[in-house]
Design an enzyme around this catalytic site. Structure first.
Site, mmCIF file in Angstrom:
data_model
loop_
_atom_site.group_PDB
_atom_site.id
_atom_site.type_symbol
_atom_site.label_atom_id
_atom_site.label_comp_id
_atom_site.label_asym_id
_atom_site.label_seq_id
_atom_site.Cartn_x
_atom_site.Cartn_y
_atom_site.Cartn_z
ATOM 1 N N ASP A 11 1.190 -1.506 0.331
ATOM 2 C CA ASP A 11 -0.063 -0.614 0.276
ATOM 3 C C ASP A 11 1.213 1.056 -0.063
ATOM 4 O OD1 ASP A 11 -2.405 2.096 0.131
ATOM 5 O OD2 ASP A 11 -1.728 1.624 2.530
ATOM 6 N N SER A 12 0.399 2.385 -0.409
ATOM 7 C CA SER A 12 0.829 3.442 -0.172
ATOM 8 C C SER A 12 1.740 3.917 0.919
ATOM 9 C CB SER A 12 0.297 4.483 -1.144
ATOM 10 O OG SER A 12 -0.892 4.942 0.224
ATOM 11 N N CYS A 74 -3.762 -1.262 -1.982
ATOM 12 C CA CYS A 74 -4.597 0.338 -1.692
ATOM 13 C C CYS A 74 -5.679 0.602 -3.321
ATOM 14 C CB CYS A 74 -2.978 0.714 -2.324
ATOM 15 S SG CYS A 74 -3.212 2.954 -1.897
ATOM 16 N N GLU A 153 -6.145 9.001 9.742
ATOM 17 C CA GLU A 153 -4.738 8.776 10.113
ATOM 18 C C GLU A 153 -4.884 9.878 11.239
ATOM 19 O OE1 GLU A 153 -1.930 9.836 7.069
ATOM 20 O OE2 GLU A 153 -2.658 7.598 6.471
ATOM 21 N N CYS A 187 -11.114 2.571 -0.768
ATOM 22 C CA CYS A 187 -9.787 3.650 0.210
ATOM 23 C C CYS A 187 -9.867 2.757 1.013
ATOM 24 C CB CYS A 187 -10.231 4.363 0.081
ATOM 25 S SG CYS A 187 -8.363 5.568 0.747
ATOM 26 N N HIS A 189 -8.339 4.182 3.819
ATOM 27 C CA HIS A 189 -9.199 4.217 5.487
ATOM 28 C C HIS A 189 -9.912 3.992 5.509
ATOM 29 C CE1 HIS A 189 -5.123 5.663 4.088
ATOM 30 N NE2 HIS A 189 -4.505 6.064 5.436
HETATM 31 N N1 DGL Z 1 -4.183 3.997 0.574
HETATM 32 C C1 DGL Z 1 -4.752 5.298 -1.157
HETATM 33 C C2 DGL Z 1 -5.629 3.950 -0.933
HETATM 34 O O1 DGL Z 1 -6.402 3.214 -0.713
HETATM 35 C C3 DGL Z 1 -4.989 6.200 0.592
HETATM 36 C C4 DGL Z 1 -3.751 7.161 1.151
HETATM 37 C C5 DGL Z 1 -3.336 7.909 -0.219
HETATM 38 O O2 DGL Z 1 -3.657 8.325 -1.002
HETATM 39 O O3 DGL Z 1 -2.063 7.239 -0.582
HETATM 40 O O4 DGL Z 1 -6.596 4.937 -2.090
#
Ligand code: DGL
Length: 272
Positions: A11-12, A74, A153, A187, A189
């Site tokens: 993931d990012s 992600c 976050e 997403c 989050h």
């Molecule tokens: N992990 C990213 C997503 O699911 C969210 C956070 C980001 O913008 O990197 O799209």
């Protein structure tokens, strides 16, 4: 390739741990190697070229660990680089878009599906294209919710928190007005805002969690490829990040849904 090899999830940043939580539940016998690109997060506001370059480096790192499957947890990577990864990776790959779209099309009753994600995810129309390929009659309403990421976050996720409630109402009002009966949380989050989203959308709207759907789908892929692991004991997952892991545990625990007791190793992702 041995069924004993790990599943690589990336993931990012740390958000993908919300998917790892589901993988540990759905596939408890599998070893998970997780990479979170905490040094370069967020991806959701970046250009297509940058996201694709980062995705290739992230998967190169996981391939060095001889993973038997790669999962982009992600939403942004799955939307913007999914085609590239599917075509080029030497192991089975899944992102979150296809498994989630498949479930949404199956559960909608009125054919109106909402999709929420980062700006990059929504601008790619990945979910809309996939959903309408699966079922051309569905109507898809997309909404970028960039403020949800910093809210989560910073732990501002309580369903009774006035800030959480107003941001949720601001973004989701158009989808509610359209009468969607299914909403894709596209997403990493957003599952953490599930309660606040549920309160606003009402009990008749089904919320689809992309991490859970992807874990279930990954289990099917591994079964088909005869790569499901049959070991008896639950292996310890391994965690890697690209920024210092200091202060990592509290946010990680939020996504993982339990205390983060595992060691975390920092790596140089630019070297891949
Ligand atoms: N992990 C990213 C997503 O699911 C969210 C956070 C980001 O913008 O990197 O799209």
């Amino acid at each position: 390739m041995s069924s004993e090899n790990a599943i690589g999830v990336f993931d990012s940043g740390l958000g993908g741990l919300s998917a790892v939580k589901e993988f540990l539940r759905v596939l408890p016998q599998e070893k998970i190697i997780y990479f979170g690109d905490t040094g370069r997060v967020p991806y959701g506001t970046r250009s297509r070229d940058t996201i694709r370059k980062y995705a290739v480096q992230d998967t190169n790192f996981l391939l060095k660990h001889n993973v038997k499957m790669i999962v982009a947890a992600c939403g942004t990577v799955s939307s913007v680089a999914g085609d590239l990864l599917r075509e080029t990776l030497p192991v089975p790959y899944t992102g979150v878009v296809n498994p989630t779209a498949y479930t949404a099309v199956r559960v909608t009753r009125n054919g109106k599906i909402g999709v929420i994600g980062t700006a990059a995810t929504v601008n790619s129309h990945s979910y809309k294209l996939r959903l309408q390929k699966l079922e051309p009659r569905v109507k898809v309403y997309e909404q970028a919710c960039p403020l949800f990421v910093p809210l989560v976050e910073n732990g501002v996720i309580d369903r009774c928190d006035i800030i959480t409630m107003s941001v949720v109402a601001r973004y989701l009002s158009p989808l509610k007005e359209q009468g969607v009966d299914t909403l894709i949380l596209g997403c990493t989050h957003f599952p953490l805002l599930r309660e606040a989203i549920h309160d606003f959308m009402g009990p008749n709207v089904r919320l689809i969690d992309s991490g859970l759907e992807t874990a279930v789908y990954a289990a099917k892929v591994l079964g088909k490829e005869k790569l499901l692991c049959t070991r008896f004991e639950q292996p310890q997952p391994e965690f890697y990040v690209s920024d210092t892991p200091d202060g990592f545990t509290s946010v990680a625990g939020l996504f993982l849904g339990r205390n983060m007791e595992h060691a975390v190793t920092q790596i140089d992702i630019e070297a891949y």
